[in-house]
Design an enzyme around this catalytic site. Sequence first.
Site, PDB file in Angstrom:
ATOM      1  N   LYS A  11      -7.869  12.216 -17.648  1.00  0.00           N
ATOM      2  CA  LYS A  11      -7.173  10.954 -17.350  1.00  0.00           C
ATOM      3  C   LYS A  11      -7.934   9.787 -17.974  1.00  0.00           C
ATOM      4  O   LYS A  11      -9.152   9.857 -18.201  1.00  0.00           O
ATOM      5  CB  LYS A  11      -7.009  10.713 -15.846  1.00  0.00           C
ATOM      6  CG  LYS A  11      -8.309  10.468 -15.058  1.00  0.00           C
ATOM      7  CD  LYS A  11      -8.712   9.005 -14.944  1.00  0.00           C
ATOM      8  CE  LYS A  11     -10.077   8.871 -14.351  1.00  0.00           C
ATOM      9  NZ  LYS A  11     -11.054   8.017 -14.721  1.00  0.00           N
ATOM     10  N   ASP A 136     -10.713  11.274  -7.258  1.00  0.00           N
ATOM     11  CA  ASP A 136      -9.765  11.402  -8.373  1.00  0.00           C
ATOM     12  C   ASP A 136      -8.925  12.684  -8.292  1.00  0.00           C
ATOM     13  O   ASP A 136      -7.981  12.858  -9.054  1.00  0.00           O
ATOM     14  CB  ASP A 136     -10.514  11.425  -9.718  1.00  0.00           C
ATOM     15  CG  ASP A 136     -11.003  10.051 -10.123  1.00  0.00           C
ATOM     16  OD1 ASP A 136     -10.568   9.055  -9.500  1.00  0.00           O
ATOM     17  OD2 ASP A 136     -11.823   9.970 -11.059  1.00  0.00           O
TER      18      ASP A 136
HETATM   19  P1  ATP Z   1     -14.798  10.467 -13.088  1.00  0.00           P
HETATM   20  O1  ATP Z   1     -14.003   9.942 -14.229  1.00  0.00           O
HETATM   21  O2  ATP Z   1     -13.959  11.178 -12.024  1.00  0.00           O
HETATM   22  O3  ATP Z   1     -15.818   9.526 -12.518  1.00  0.00           O
HETATM   23  P2  ATP Z   1     -16.379  11.833 -15.016  1.00  0.00           P
HETATM   24  O4  ATP Z   1     -15.364  12.208 -16.048  1.00  0.00           O
HETATM   25  O5  ATP Z   1     -17.191  10.619 -15.297  1.00  0.00           O
HETATM   26  O6  ATP Z   1     -15.655  11.716 -13.623  1.00  0.00           O
HETATM   27  P3  ATP Z   1     -17.126  14.581 -14.800  1.00  0.00           P
HETATM   28  O7  ATP Z   1     -16.923  15.106 -16.183  1.00  0.00           O
HETATM   29  O8  ATP Z   1     -16.132  14.956 -13.775  1.00  0.00           O
HETATM   30  O9  ATP Z   1     -17.360  13.010 -14.813  1.00  0.00           O
HETATM   31  O10 ATP Z   1     -18.603  15.065 -14.371  1.00  0.00           O
HETATM   32  C1  ATP Z   1     -19.358  14.380 -13.428  1.00  0.00           C
HETATM   33  C2  ATP Z   1     -20.411  15.329 -12.834  1.00  0.00           C
HETATM   34  O11 ATP Z   1     -19.752  16.373 -12.141  1.00  0.00           O
HETATM   35  C3  ATP Z   1     -21.310  15.961 -13.854  1.00  0.00           C
HETATM   36  O12 ATP Z   1     -22.638  15.718 -13.435  1.00  0.00           O
HETATM   37  C4  ATP Z   1     -21.027  17.454 -13.780  1.00  0.00           C
HETATM   38  O13 ATP Z   1     -22.189  18.246 -13.868  1.00  0.00           O
HETATM   39  C5  ATP Z   1     -20.380  17.625 -12.409  1.00  0.00           C
HETATM   40  N1  ATP Z   1     -19.340  18.664 -12.403  1.00  0.00           N
HETATM   41  C6  ATP Z   1     -19.108  19.553 -11.425  1.00  0.00           C
HETATM   42  N2  ATP Z   1     -18.084  20.361 -11.730  1.00  0.00           N
HETATM   43  C7  ATP Z   1     -17.612  19.984 -12.922  1.00  0.00           C
HETATM   44  C8  ATP Z   1     -16.560  20.452 -13.758  1.00  0.00           C
HETATM   45  N3  ATP Z   1     -15.779  21.477 -13.425  1.00  0.00           N
HETATM   46  N4  ATP Z   1     -16.362  19.792 -14.921  1.00  0.00           N
HETATM   47  C9  ATP Z   1     -17.135  18.735 -15.254  1.00  0.00           C
HETATM   48  N5  ATP Z   1     -18.143  18.263 -14.508  1.00  0.00           N
HETATM   49  C10 ATP Z   1     -18.398  18.878 -13.353  1.00  0.00           C
END
Ligand code: ATP
Length: 285
Positions: A11, A136
């Site tokens: 997203k 989210d």
């Molecule tokens: P958001 O936009 O919801 O704030 P994000 O895109 O910034 O999230 P993610 O890629 O979801 O961040 O990853 C954030 C943290 O979650 C990382 O430290 C990662 O190690 C952990 N994590 C746990 N499970 C997952 C997964 N299936 N995919 C990605 N990251 C994960």
Amino acid sequence: MQELVILAPAKINLTLDVKGKRPDGYHELETIMHQISLADVVRLRRRPKGIKVVTDSSLIPVDENNLAWRAAAEFFDVIGNRGGASIYIEKRIPVGAGLAGGSTDAAAVIKGLNTMYECNLEKNEMLEIGARIGSDVPFCIQGGTVLARGRGEQMTPLHLARPLSLVLVYPGFSVSTREVYQGLADREILVRPDNRGVGEGLERGQLELVCRGMANVLETVTIDWHPEIADIKQRMMGTGAVKALMSGSGPTVFGVFRSQEAAVQTCDIIRNHYQEVFTALSWRG
Ligand code: ATP
């Protein structure tokens, strides 16, 4: 059904406004969230019991810290522990990028297990499971484009007259969502998005109206720590983007273009400057 393969789309936030802090410590948000065609591939397979996560990424955990693992655990809790699952995640969405990569994997697992185990949980029940995992996740279960309020759980779906043509740049580092929100606390917010205008623009297919109202109040916080985000925005605008904005708490920047051809052209021009550059369209699940 023994096996199921699902796409788990990323997203972007077309707008992000923070209206204040709630008594429960969470922020009161108003944000337009939009799923895009960049997606992880999640393969589910039945097991008699237990949860196992395997992935091609070295950046995410494979134990109970993986949001997909937690989603499966919550799901089996709700249905009364009638089974288990192997979860294979082919990671295409950059990690810690502001693209809800973990949340979308969790949502895919909840929806996928519901189908695979023929549980017929209602959408509301799946949204409730999702909300226990992260703010989210309910949006990722709902899908499409929504105006989300509260912690993100009060969602009004928006109908899109035509898909957006996008370029995404992930500059190769992560930011902590928690720290960015903390950084916002000491600041006066000078530019806020026009959620109503963006919603109307999307529903009427008026790109100018969409782009005019887009803003993200977290952007100045993250840019202060990582000025390269401002450089990426400038480069996108210089190569024909109608608008460029940071998604979520960053660091990913996306540009909105008039056509897919224009997006592909920009992608070709800037591809060598950054770790990961993608073109994407609005998700048409
Ligand atoms: P958001 O936009 O919801 O704030 P994000 O895109 O910034 O999230 P993610 O890629 O979801 O961040 O990853 C954030 C943290 O979650 C990382 O430290 C990662 O190690 C952990 N994590 C746990 N499970 C997952 C997964 N299936 N995919 C990605 N990251 C994960």
